[in-house]
Design an enzyme around this catalytic site. Structure first.
Site, mmCIF file in Angstrom:
data_model
loop_
_atom_site.group_PDB
_atom_site.id
_atom_site.type_symbol
_atom_site.label_atom_id
_atom_site.label_comp_id
_atom_site.label_asym_id
_atom_site.label_seq_id
_atom_site.Cartn_x
_atom_site.Cartn_y
_atom_site.Cartn_z
ATOM 1 N N GLU A 186 0.802 -1.235 0.000
ATOM 2 C CA GLU A 186 0.000 0.000 0.000
ATOM 3 C C GLU A 186 0.835 1.285 0.000
ATOM 4 O OE1 GLU A 186 -2.220 -3.427 1.274
ATOM 5 O OE2 GLU A 186 -0.455 -2.570 2.250
ATOM 6 N N PHE B 28 12.558 5.111 -2.828
ATOM 7 C CA PHE B 28 12.347 3.720 -2.421
ATOM 8 C C PHE B 28 13.312 3.354 -1.301
ATOM 9 C CE2 PHE B 28 12.881 -0.920 -2.920
ATOM 10 C CZ PHE B 28 11.561 -1.295 -2.800
ATOM 11 N N ALA C 13 9.736 -2.666 5.157
ATOM 12 C CA ALA C 13 10.513 -3.892 5.016
ATOM 13 C C ALA C 13 9.624 -5.026 4.534
ATOM 14 C CB ALA C 13 11.168 -4.276 6.337
ATOM 15 N N HIS D 107 5.035 -15.154 -2.044
ATOM 16 C CA HIS D 107 4.374 -13.881 -1.731
ATOM 17 C C HIS D 107 5.395 -12.751 -1.599
ATOM 18 C CE1 HIS D 107 1.184 -11.320 -0.204
ATOM 19 N NE2 HIS D 107 1.947 -10.990 0.818
ATOM 20 N N ARG E 21 20.132 -3.701 8.740
ATOM 21 C CA ARG E 21 20.076 -2.661 7.711
ATOM 22 C C ARG E 21 19.272 -1.439 8.149
ATOM 23 N NH1 ARG E 21 18.050 -4.993 2.431
ATOM 24 N NH2 ARG E 21 18.977 -3.102 1.580
ATOM 25 N N ASP F 211 8.079 -18.406 3.494
ATOM 26 C CA ASP F 211 8.169 -19.729 2.867
ATOM 27 C C ASP F 211 7.465 -19.809 1.511
ATOM 28 O OD1 ASP F 211 9.600 -20.710 5.029
ATOM 29 O OD2 ASP F 211 7.781 -21.294 6.104
ATOM 30 N N ILE G 178 10.048 -9.099 4.383
ATOM 31 C CA ILE G 178 10.909 -10.177 4.853
ATOM 32 C C ILE G 178 10.444 -11.496 4.231
ATOM 33 C CG2 ILE G 178 11.737 -11.415 6.886
ATOM 34 C CD1 ILE G 178 11.374 -8.755 8.432
#
Length: 99
Positions: free
Chosen positions: A10, A65, A32, A40, A79, A37, A34
């Site tokens: 969004e 960005f 972020a 997606h 980071r 599995d 992450i």
């Protein structure tokens, strides 16, 4: 001003709205994604990056960005101010250099 969104997908919608408002010289898009599995992660990361680019092009305001794309939480924390630097502050410096 800080605007929170429910997820990285969004970010671009809100960035474009803020850019078109005429109130801002740049929009910092920070978040972020992450890896999990499933695939997606790839969809969200790709959509976030192309969406932020489109938001900047459509609003004529730089949308920077600053979304981390990480394999795990430790990498994200590293980071975001840990041992790998602070990508959020780098995003802010990019905005300053464009304005």
């Amino acid at each position: 001003m800080v605007v929170w969104v429910p997820g990285c997908f969004e970010i671009s919608v809100v960035a474009q709205q803020l850019g078109k408002s005429g109130k801002y010289n740049a929009i910092l898009c920070i978040g972020a994604v992450i890896r999990g599995d499933t695939t997606h992660y790839d969809v969200v990361a790709d959509s976030a990056s192309s969406g932020v680019l489109s938001a900047g092009l459509n609003s004529d305001v730089p949308c920077i960005f600053g979304v981390l794309t990480c394999d795990n939480m430790e990498q994200a924390l590293d980071r975001a101010g840990g041992k790998a630097g602070n990508k959020g502050s780098e995003t802010a410096l990019t905005a300053v250099s464009l304005c």
